[in-house]
Design a protein around this motif. Sequence first.
Motif, mmCIF file in Angstrom:
data_model
loop_
_atom_site.group_PDB
_atom_site.id
_atom_site.type_symbol
_atom_site.label_atom_id
_atom_site.label_comp_id
_atom_site.label_asym_id
_atom_site.label_seq_id
_atom_site.Cartn_x
_atom_site.Cartn_y
_atom_site.Cartn_z
ATOM 1 N N PHE A 97 0.824 -1.201 0.000
ATOM 2 C CA PHE A 97 0.000 0.000 0.000
ATOM 3 C C PHE A 97 0.864 1.260 0.000
ATOM 4 N N LEU A 98 1.912 1.273 0.798
ATOM 5 C CA LEU A 98 2.809 2.438 0.833
ATOM 6 C C LEU A 98 3.495 2.664 -0.511
ATOM 7 N N LEU A 99 3.901 1.576 -1.161
ATOM 8 C CA LEU A 99 4.520 1.706 -2.484
ATOM 9 C C LEU A 99 3.527 2.276 -3.493
ATOM 10 N N ALA A 100 2.287 1.792 -3.463
ATOM 11 C CA ALA A 100 1.268 2.296 -4.381
ATOM 12 C C ALA A 100 0.942 3.757 -4.082
ATOM 13 N N LEU A 101 0.892 4.108 -2.813
ATOM 14 C CA LEU A 101 0.629 5.492 -2.436
ATOM 15 C C LEU A 101 1.768 6.413 -2.897
ATOM 16 N N GLY A 102 2.997 5.966 -2.716
ATOM 17 C CA GLY A 102 4.134 6.756 -3.192
ATOM 18 C C GLY A 102 4.120 6.915 -4.702
ATOM 19 N N PHE A 103 3.732 5.858 -5.414
ATOM 20 C CA PHE A 103 3.610 5.935 -6.869
ATOM 21 C C PHE A 103 2.540 6.940 -7.262
ATOM 22 N N ALA A 104 1.416 6.940 -6.550
ATOM 23 C CA ALA A 104 0.322 7.858 -6.857
ATOM 24 C C ALA A 104 0.734 9.306 -6.620
ATOM 25 N N VAL A 105 1.463 9.550 -5.546
ATOM 26 C CA VAL A 105 1.891 10.915 -5.234
ATOM 27 C C VAL A 105 2.897 11.408 -6.268
ATOM 28 N N ASN A 134 3.167 10.468 -9.393
ATOM 29 C CA ASN A 134 2.626 10.512 -10.751
ATOM 30 C C ASN A 134 1.245 11.149 -10.782
ATOM 31 N N SER A 135 1.146 12.323 -10.202
ATOM 32 C CA SER A 135 -0.151 13.007 -10.164
ATOM 33 C C SER A 135 -0.302 14.015 -11.299
ATOM 34 N N ASP A 136 0.639 14.037 -12.234
ATOM 35 C CA ASP A 136 0.532 14.958 -13.372
ATOM 36 C C ASP A 136 -0.648 14.575 -14.256
ATOM 37 N N THR A 137 -1.232 15.594 -14.891
ATOM 38 C CA THR A 137 -2.372 15.356 -15.774
ATOM 39 C C THR A 137 -1.876 14.878 -17.127
ATOM 40 N N VAL A 138 -2.528 13.844 -17.642
ATOM 41 C CA VAL A 138 -2.220 13.326 -18.976
ATOM 42 C C VAL A 138 -3.480 13.400 -19.821
ATOM 43 N N VAL A 139 -3.283 13.377 -21.124
ATOM 44 C CA VAL A 139 -4.404 13.432 -22.059
ATOM 45 C C VAL A 139 -4.466 12.097 -22.788
ATOM 46 N N VAL A 140 -5.628 11.472 -22.739
ATOM 47 C CA VAL A 140 -5.861 10.237 -23.491
ATOM 48 C C VAL A 140 -6.716 10.615 -24.686
ATOM 49 N N ASN A 141 -6.182 10.401 -25.885
ATOM 50 C CA ASN A 141 -6.888 10.765 -27.116
ATOM 51 C C ASN A 141 -7.655 9.572 -27.652
ATOM 52 N N TYR A 142 -8.932 9.786 -27.967
ATOM 53 C CA TYR A 142 -9.790 8.770 -28.558
ATOM 54 C C TYR A 142 -9.980 9.080 -30.026
ATOM 55 N N TYR A 143 -10.747 8.239 -30.688
ATOM 56 C CA TYR A 143 -11.096 8.496 -32.087
ATOM 57 C C TYR A 143 -12.070 9.654 -32.171
ATOM 58 N N LEU A 144 -12.163 10.244 -33.330
ATOM 59 C CA LEU A 144 -13.077 11.356 -33.629
ATOM 60 C C LEU A 144 -12.800 12.585 -32.775
ATOM 61 N N GLY A 145 -11.566 12.738 -32.326
ATOM 62 C CA GLY A 145 -11.167 13.940 -31.619
ATOM 63 C C GLY A 145 -11.539 14.003 -30.144
ATOM 64 N N TYR A 146 -12.089 12.940 -29.605
ATOM 65 C CA TYR A 146 -12.420 12.936 -28.175
ATOM 66 C C TYR A 146 -11.160 12.823 -27.335
ATOM 67 N N GLN A 147 -11.170 13.497 -26.190
ATOM 68 C CA GLN A 147 -10.032 13.476 -25.279
ATOM 69 C C GLN A 147 -10.520 13.304 -23.850
ATOM 70 N N TRP A 148 -9.635 12.758 -23.037
ATOM 71 C CA TRP A 148 -9.910 12.626 -21.602
ATOM 72 C C TRP A 148 -8.670 13.080 -20.868
ATOM 73 N N GLN A 149 -8.811 14.067 -20.009
ATOM 74 C CA GLN A 149 -7.700 14.560 -19.210
ATOM 75 C C GLN A 149 -7.919 14.132 -17.770
ATOM 76 N N ALA A 150 -6.902 13.458 -17.222
ATOM 77 C CA ALA A 150 -6.997 12.976 -15.850
ATOM 78 C C ALA A 150 -5.586 12.751 -15.323
ATOM 79 N N PRO A 151 -5.427 12.639 -14.013
ATOM 80 C CA PRO A 151 -4.106 12.296 -13.460
ATOM 81 C C PRO A 151 -3.657 10.916 -13.951
ATOM 82 N N LEU A 152 -2.355 10.774 -14.128
ATOM 83 C CA LEU A 152 -1.801 9.528 -14.655
ATOM 84 C C LEU A 152 -2.213 8.326 -13.809
ATOM 85 N N VAL A 153 -2.209 8.473 -12.509
ATOM 86 C CA VAL A 153 -2.561 7.364 -11.625
ATOM 87 C C VAL A 153 -4.002 6.926 -11.854
#
Length: 90
Positions: A13-21, A23-42
């Motif tokens: 749990f501590l390792l996963a929590l450290g990973f989450a902290v 990697n909290s940067d926002t990433v963009v996931v691009n879908y087809y037809l121009g759809y996007q989803w922006q969320a934290p990497l974790v």
Amino acid sequence: MRYLSWLFGFVLFLLALGFAVKNSDTVVVNYYLGYQWQAPLVLVLLVFLIAGVAIGVAASLGFIFRQRREIFFLKREMRARAQADKSDEE
């Protein structure tokens, strides 16, 4: 052994929590037809991990139910043979 299991779970749990902290940067996931989803990497990784587990469980359900049905029929056949053997002995 139970304490060792709890310790292992706590360390995981501590390792996963450290990973989450880390990697909290926002990433963009691009879908087809121009759809996007922006969320934290974790969050993105967690969503895809859960989706992968769900797909894996769904894929194995047919095999599991087939095995259960076969075990049920084999047990029934075994009981019938045991009763037949029992009646032959009498």
